[in-house]
Design a protein around this motif. Sequence first.
Motif, PDB file in Angstrom:
ATOM      1  N   THR A 131       0.955  -1.227   0.003  1.00  0.00           N
ATOM      2  CA  THR A 131       0.111  -0.092   0.074  1.00  0.00           C
ATOM      3  C   THR A 131       0.869   1.164  -0.127  1.00  0.00           C
ATOM      4  O   THR A 131       2.045   1.072   0.307  1.00  0.00           O
ATOM      5  CB  THR A 131      -0.992  -0.111   1.195  1.00  0.00           C
TER       6      THR A 131
ATOM      7  N   ARG B 177      10.735  13.427   0.442  1.00  0.00           N
ATOM      8  CA  ARG B 177       9.454  14.141   1.077  1.00  0.00           C
ATOM      9  C   ARG B 177       9.206  14.082   2.633  1.00  0.00           C
ATOM     10  O   ARG B 177       9.529  12.537   3.118  1.00  0.00           O
ATOM     11  CB  ARG B 177       8.159  13.592   0.302  1.00  0.00           C
TER      12      ARG B 177
ATOM     13  N   GLU C 211      10.897  10.384   3.642  1.00  0.00           N
ATOM     14  CA  GLU C 211      11.187   9.401   2.529  1.00  0.00           C
ATOM     15  C   GLU C 211      12.072   9.817   1.297  1.00  0.00           C
ATOM     16  O   GLU C 211      12.051  10.916   0.843  1.00  0.00           O
ATOM     17  CB  GLU C 211       9.940   8.821   1.993  1.00  0.00           C
TER      18      GLU C 211
ATOM     19  N   THR D 153       1.016  14.829  -3.695  1.00  0.00           N
ATOM     20  CA  THR D 153       0.060  13.702  -3.344  1.00  0.00           C
ATOM     21  C   THR D 153       0.601  12.383  -3.660  1.00  0.00           C
ATOM     22  O   THR D 153       2.016  12.438  -3.550  1.00  0.00           O
ATOM     23  CB  THR D 153      -1.310  14.061  -4.243  1.00  0.00           C
ATOM     24  N   SER D 154      -0.249  11.356  -4.039  1.00  0.00           N
ATOM     25  CA  SER D 154       0.223   9.834  -4.057  1.00  0.00           C
ATOM     26  C   SER D 154       1.044   9.829  -5.448  1.00  0.00           C
ATOM     27  O   SER D 154       0.523   9.990  -6.276  1.00  0.00           O
ATOM     28  CB  SER D 154      -0.946   9.038  -3.943  1.00  0.00           C
ATOM     29  N   ILE D 155       2.342   9.209  -5.239  1.00  0.00           N
ATOM     30  CA  ILE D 155       2.864   8.881  -6.553  1.00  0.00           C
ATOM     31  C   ILE D 155       2.634   7.532  -6.790  1.00  0.00           C
ATOM     32  O   ILE D 155       2.444   7.352  -8.180  1.00  0.00           O
ATOM     33  CB  ILE D 155       4.674   8.875  -6.208  1.00  0.00           C
ATOM     34  N   TYR D 156       2.079   6.742  -5.962  1.00  0.00           N
ATOM     35  CA  TYR D 156       1.641   5.444  -6.639  1.00  0.00           C
ATOM     36  C   TYR D 156       0.348   5.895  -7.470  1.00  0.00           C
ATOM     37  O   TYR D 156       0.033   5.237  -8.418  1.00  0.00           O
ATOM     38  CB  TYR D 156       1.034   4.626  -5.475  1.00  0.00           C
ATOM     39  N   GLY D 157      -0.347   6.708  -6.831  1.00  0.00           N
ATOM     40  CA  GLY D 157      -1.777   7.107  -7.741  1.00  0.00           C
ATOM     41  C   GLY D 157      -1.402   7.903  -8.970  1.00  0.00           C
ATOM     42  O   GLY D 157      -1.857   7.493  -9.844  1.00  0.00           O
TER      43      GLY D 157
ATOM     44  N   ARG E 189      12.095  -0.171   0.769  1.00  0.00           N
ATOM     45  CA  ARG E 189      11.241  -1.042  -0.142  1.00  0.00           C
ATOM     46  C   ARG E 189      11.507  -0.827  -1.633  1.00  0.00           C
ATOM     47  O   ARG E 189      12.207   0.205  -1.760  1.00  0.00           O
ATOM     48  CB  ARG E 189       9.703  -0.322   0.036  1.00  0.00           C
TER      49      ARG E 189
ATOM     50  N   GLU F 141      10.435   1.452  -7.746  1.00  0.00           N
ATOM     51  CA  GLU F 141      11.134   2.383  -7.076  1.00  0.00           C
ATOM     52  C   GLU F 141      11.922   1.635  -5.942  1.00  0.00           C
ATOM     53  O   GLU F 141      11.879   0.503  -5.749  1.00  0.00           O
ATOM     54  CB  GLU F 141       9.897   3.176  -6.207  1.00  0.00           C
TER      55      GLU F 141
ATOM     56  N   ALA G 203      12.833   2.915  -2.314  1.00  0.00           N
ATOM     57  CA  ALA G 203      12.432   3.795  -1.135  1.00  0.00           C
ATOM     58  C   ALA G 203      13.085   3.705   0.057  1.00  0.00           C
ATOM     59  O   ALA G 203      13.268   2.580   0.567  1.00  0.00           O
ATOM     60  CB  ALA G 203      10.880   3.850  -1.047  1.00  0.00           C
TER      61      ALA G 203
ATOM     62  N   SER H 153      12.943   4.855   3.865  1.00  0.00           N
ATOM     63  CA  SER H 153      11.859   5.878   4.629  1.00  0.00           C
ATOM     64  C   SER H 153      12.248   5.574   6.071  1.00  0.00           C
ATOM     65  O   SER H 153      13.145   4.750   6.585  1.00  0.00           O
ATOM     66  CB  SER H 153      10.528   5.034   4.650  1.00  0.00           C
TER      67      SER H 153
END
Length: 242
Positions: free
Chosen positions: A86, A132, A144, A163-167, A210, A221, A223, A225
């Motif tokens: 998620t 971010r 992150e 906003t959401s990079i996944y989105g 991740r 990606e 990541a 974090s």
Amino acid sequence: MIDKNSPLPIYHQLEEVIKNAIQTQRLLPGEMIPSEREYTEKYEISRMTVRQAVTNLVNEGYLYRKRGVGTFVAHQKIEQPLKGLTSFSEDMQSRGHEPSTRVIRLSEVHADRDLAAKLEVEAGTPILELKRVRLADQLPMAYETVYLSKALSRGLTEEMALTSIYGYVEKTFGLKIQYGRQSIEASIAQKIEAEMLGVAVGDPVLRIERISRLDTNKPFEVAHSVYRADRYKLTIEMERSS
Ligand code: GLP
């Protein structure tokens, strides 16, 4: 109330009084609790007893101290199941928290050997580095740094990264982020991380790496974090194998 004839130690009874005030929201997260003196006067108990109760609640994570200011009610930790791939935005929204983001920097860097291997590109390939701070209800949760292959993040701007990079990649390019591998380590906040997260240098954090992949198995990606350990708790469902 405090019963001096009870076999329960008085400090323990005071702990229950304070916990009850937190649970019934008479004391709210971020609010300063009454001073030692107020408790000693109200319940006619010693300062030592009050101090003992407060220290226990600090150690258990119900309260936190700000040097020279006072003792405050801690925010409840967000529980994150160790299952399912998620995004931060989804994680916070599904728990009724408002996600927001501060973009610190979006820049192009050259993949070093390690990142190149993980993103499955040649060493030296230009990639995007996005830094971010992620917040829930305006409170910093995580800092992150995400590395993205340029091909999979075309057109990503600082504004979109709010906003959401996944989105963003899933909606804009119709890509599907499908798999992830993550490692989690206990650690302490370094200087920049502490500044970003609003904690003190040396405070506990969770360091999470991740690597996520598309349904085509292409890495999307890498990541790095850093999550505040006082705001975040990982949970796992377990089944005993036969
Ligand atoms: C989590 C993960 C990151 C991922 C991010 C995407 O925070 N640890 O690896 O990049 O989610 O979140 P969003 O889609 O909200 O930008």
